[in-house]
Design an enzyme around this catalytic site. Structure first.
Site, short mmCIF file in Angstrom:
data_model
loop_
_atom_site.label_atom_id
_atom_site.label_comp_id
_atom_site.label_asym_id
_atom_site.label_seq_id
_atom_site.Cartn_x
_atom_site.Cartn_y
_atom_site.Cartn_z
CB THR B 145 -0.85 0.01 1.28
OG1 THR B 145 -1.52 -1.22 1.38
CG2 THR B 145 -1.84 1.15 1.26
CD GLU B 146 -1.17 5.41 -0.79
OE1 GLU B 146 -0.43 5.96 -1.61
OE2 GLU B 146 -2.41 5.48 -0.83
CG LEU B 147 5.07 2.61 -3.96
CD1 LEU B 147 6.10 3.30 -4.85
CD2 LEU B 147 4.83 1.20 -4.47
CB ILE B 148 4.07 1.39 3.28
CG1 ILE B 148 3.27 2.68 3.30
CG2 ILE B 148 4.64 1.09 4.66
CD1 ILE B 148 2.03 2.63 4.15
CD1 TRP B 298 2.96 6.63 -2.57
CD2 TRP B 298 3.46 6.03 -4.66
NE1 TRP B 298 1.79 6.34 -3.21
CE2 TRP B 298 2.07 5.96 -4.50
CE3 TRP B 298 4.01 5.70 -5.89
CZ2 TRP B 298 1.21 5.56 -5.53
CZ3 TRP B 298 3.15 5.32 -6.91
CH2 TRP B 298 1.77 5.24 -6.73
#
Lengths: 417, 470
Positions: B145-148, B298
């Site tokens: 998720t969200e490049l976490i 990101w």
């Protein structure tokens, strides 16, 4: 500057705002301010402005000696000032009722013969304008517009009027034609109009037909609280307290508060509601609360003054201002200073600048009730608004507002040249 | 040899309806169907569908040289299935070209990786299952998720058998290094990392139609030139962006579709290929390990998780949500599980962000709420109701451990009952069999002795009773 109220003897928000603004302008430096009020009490803060009382300005020549003047009005004015003013009486006002010093008496309140007082105030303004040299004339609210216009005619200096409220706010649309007339006349004669919010600015433009270029918004601010007030700590009981504080009149929307309260109380029981203040709708509200069957948890305190206001805020968990129309509304800022999160109506001017408050439409009692419920049930929200609110309020300073007003002064002075 | 790796993200949360506190305990439906329908339909028609069409044309025109990867959250897939089924069809068509790869992620586009490892693993499995059902692919590259991303997360991802993970090429992690290489995780060296090239990606997703930008207008040959002029050793340019970039963030009128269409031709001229993430990790070796002790993402200038968990409102809501995680996992109620999934979407926390300055402008743009406080209040009301429902199933007064042991007892007992039932049926068949034998024997006897015919029936009743007792 012409004003009607000045702390500590104030009846509404006008006095607080006039004081804050004057002080804020003085803090910017290089300002020599004379502030005229109808009736000074002698305990006003004179550090940053010369205060002249309309009731101690002679309009009729009386031969009185220094000691007598010192004895009579020495507490509010330097006798030399009295003589200076006496030298500038410009017409024969012997037909008026004047006292032993040749001055007109003022109540300094909002009496039934208010229009007469406004007129007298304007007569006095003529004397003062001839005596005190100035670069700009600044009138606070409609009561002093005629005085401002008069002073402008006498001195030829630019007039700035400061709209703290319009009659549209006070009457929910049913304006008093006389008041409207005075307001409009003031605006037409003004070189620049300062409003306390965008909301008021729109009213001035739309309802009073003013040129938008002539109207500027300068939002109000708050004075930092004294140490003593900040240290007020009140015992918080088991129940959470949600408070309405202000005049209980149509403009302030008290009935929406009662309706929202009834919704919250039908769902939860650890909450108490307080309606502080007095006004013409108080009895109606008491009956409404009884009608909704919440009277056991809905309390009326009557009119609060001075320190009591801050004690009430310190004892509250939530402050609600459901005003139907509020030109600015300084009280949520005071609540924030006391660490009490606020719910305010979107129809109030302060909603334009405040971030850390919950904003609802005044008529949306569901949203209002929901916000009340959330603030007493979700501590994270309460703490967040409390802490961020305290930080935010520190950035809202009269000094900044004062700088904006000075800017406008420079503008109108340059336009004259 | 250089290559471009395109990856697009599609996600839509189930937005919550205005849920007042007096609904708590009465109304268990939380979603704003109208808004969800309206938004996904609008975006699909403005962006997803024409973009799919464009990509399909690009693949065909380039003779399948153009390749692309997608990550679509489970909640987005559900909404697309429900409101825009033609998108699923169009996607299948795209998949049939063989030039499309799906990435793995959490089903709910959740932040579970930061809190509940088990829940995280469960959601990833669920998501990959959904992708397999719809498109017949099993993802091998993971994108959170969200490049976490953090070292801890990378270890979990590696343990699930993924070959690579995708994250952001944040400056505070890379320092002087370039994102145009393949790296590997410091915590799990077998896991390769693909890093988003933020500058090149944002040139398309944010700056493409901005006339104030120095390089406006951006053309395909200019863009490909930039890539071709990168140092020789930098072999891969990872362009990661939201799929809405094509058609929604950059509207059709900006010429974004034509820009995309022209890319493969200019790329071919300069000898630049298009690879999918799994191809990239297969072809390139890791040039080094990256250590990320604290979670990064990101989003925003800081590239941290503060957009979702940056203030005390968000943290309160987040912790409250996961405080019932164990309970929910014990539940079997299908609707409860579904709500549990939808409520975890990172978007709900994003709406509560109070980062007003700079970054805040972007936040408020996507939020259906007027203020972060309203977002918080609404979410907490919904969550309160959800927790009430969980409690109804398993009261909070019982400790988790106690509950576990009780549940084990119940499960053991049900197993026991099952076993006993099986015995009963076994015995019954035995009896019936023996009866049959008896009958067979009797029919033989009947020929000799017809008067004894009633006896077996009398014997049958007591036999049943003994079986029931067991």
């Amino acid at each position: 500057m012409f004003g009607w109220e000045f702390p500590p003897h104030i009846l509404g928000g006008l006095g607080t705002a006039s004081y804050g603004l004057t002080k804020g302008m003085w803090e910017n430096g290089d300002m020599d301010i004379t502030f005229v009020i109808p009736k000074p009490w002698g305990d006003e803060d004179r550090q940053f402005a010369h205060i002249i009382g309309a009731n101690s300005t002679p309009v009729v020549w009386r031969d009185v000696n220094w000691d007598y003047v010192q004895n009579r009005i020495g507490n509010v004015m330097d006798p030399q000032m009295y003589y200076d003013l006496r030298d500038h009486i410009y017409a024969d006002f012997n037909y008026m009722r004047t006292n032993d010093l040749g001055c007109i008496e003022f109540s300094g309140r909002y009496p039934d013969n208010l229009l007469e007082e406004i007129n007298n105030y304007s007569i006095v303004a003529g004397v003062i304008a001839r005596t005190v040299p100035c670069d700009v004339i600044h009138s606070h609210d409609w009561l002093t517009y005629p005085a401002g216009i008069h002073a402008k005619q006498v001195t030829g200096k630019p007039l700035v009027i400061h709209v703290h409220a319009t009659d549209f706010d006070r009457s929910r649309g049913n304006v008093n034609p006389t008041v409207y007339g005075i307001e409009r006349d003031g605006m037409n004669n003004a070189d620049h109009i300062i409003t306390v919010s965008e909301l008021t600015r729109r009213t001035v433009i739309e309802k009073y037909g003013q040129d938008p270029a002539k109207v500027t918004t300068v939002h109000n601010a708050v004075e930092p609280l004294s140490e003593e007030i900040r240290n007020i700590k009140m015992q918080h009981g088991k129940d959470k307290v949600i408070t309405f504080l202000g005049r209980i009149t149509m403009q302030k929307g008290p009935e929406y508060f009662v309706e929202a309260a009834s919704m919250v109380l039908h769902k939860t029981h650890n909450v108490r509601f307080v309606m502080a203040g007095s006004g013409d709708m108080m009895e109606k509200m008491i009956r409404l609360a009884a009608d909704r069957d919440i009277a056991d948890r809905f309390h009326f305190t009557g009119f609060l003054r001075g320190r009591q206001v801050y004690e009430m805020l310190a004892a509250s968990d939530v402050y609600v201002m459901p005003s139907v129309s509020e030109p600015f509304g300084i009280s949520p800022l005071e609540a924030m200073q006391m660490g009490c999160p606020s719910i305010i109506s979107k129809q109030s001017g302060c909603a334009e600048i405040l971030e850390n408050v919950i904003k609802v439409d005044y008529w949306d009692i569901h949203a209002m009730a929901d916000a009340m419920f959330a603030l007493v049930n979700y501590p994270a929200l309460h703490n967040h608004l409390r802490d961020k609110g305290l930080a935010e309020i520190d950035t809202i300073q009269w000094k900044k507002a004062g700088a904006k007003v000075i800017n406008i002064y420079n503008q109108v002075i340059n336009n004259r040249k | 040899m250089k290559a471009i790796c395109f990856y697009f993200q599609i996600h839509q949360p189930f937005r919550l309806k205005t849920y007042r506190f007096f609904n708590i305990g009465n109304d268990h439906y939380y979603y704003d169907d109208f808004a969800n329908d309206e938004i996904i339909t609008r975006i699909a028609h403005r962006s997803y569908l024409p973009a799919n069409q464009t990509l399909l044309e690009m693949i065909n025109a380039s003779n399948k040289q153009f390749k692309v990867a997608f990550s679509i959250s489970g909640t987005a897939l559900e909404q697309l299935e429900q409101y825009v089924p033609e998108f699923i069809e169009s996607m299948k068509e795209l998949v049939a070209t063989g030039c499309v790869e799906f990435l793995s992620e959490t089903y709910a586009h959740s932040l579970a990786s930061l809190k509940e490892t088990e829940e995280f693993i469960e959601q990833v499995k669920q998501h990959d299952e959904k992708i397999f059902q719809l498109f017949g692919q099993r993802p091998t590259v993971f994108r959170n998720t969200e490049l976490i991303y953090s070292d801890d997360i990378s270890a979990v991802v590696a343990s699930m058998g993924f070959k690579a993970a995708i994250t952001d090429g944040a400056k505070h992690i890379l320092g002087w290094k370039s994102p145009n290489y393949v790296y590997s995780s410091a915590a799990a060296p077998q896991l390769k990392l693909l890093l988003k090239n933020s500058k090149m990606s944002d040139d398309i997703s944010f700056r493409f139609s901005n006339p104030d930008w120095n390089d406006y207008p951006l053309t395909a040959d200019k863009y490909i030139d930039w890539i071709a002029n990168l140092p020789q050793e930098e072999q891969i340019v990872n362009l990661f962006m939201n799929y809405e970039t094509l058609g929604e963030l950059q509207p059709r009128e900006s010429g974004i579709f034509e820009f995309m269409k022209a890319l493969p031709r200019f790329a071919a001229e300069r000898g630049i290929e298009f690879w999918t993430p799994s191809e990239t990790v297969a072809k390139l070796k890791s040039v080094g390990e990256l250590s990320v002790p604290y979670p990064m993402s990101w989003a925003d200038e800081a590239r941290d998780t503060s957009a979702w968990l940056g203030n005390d409102l968000q943290n309160e809501a987040f912790n409250k949500l996961y405080s019932v995680a164990e309970r929910v996992n014990l539940c079997t109620d299908r609707r409860l599980k579904q709500d549990w999934m939808y409520l975890q979407a990172s978007d709900h926390f994003y709406y509560m962000s109070t980062k007003h300055l700079n970054d805040g402008a972007v936040h408020s743009h996507y939020s259906p709420y007027e203020s972060p406080f309203q977002a918080f209040m609404n979410y907490m009301n919904v969550l309160s109701d959800f927790i009430v429902r969980v409690e109804e199933q398993y009261p909070l007064s019982i400790e988790n451990e106690e509950l576990n042991s009780l549940l084990t007892t119940i499960r053991n007992q049900s197993k026991e009952i099952e076993q006993l039932n099986r015995e009963i049926s076994l015995l019954r068949t035995n009896i019936i069999n023996s009866e049959d034998e008896d009958k067979a024997a009797e029919s033989q006897k009947a020929a000799a002795k017809t008067t004894a015919a009633k006896k077996p029936a009398a014997r049958k009743t007591p036999a049943k009773k003994t079986a029931a007792k067991e």
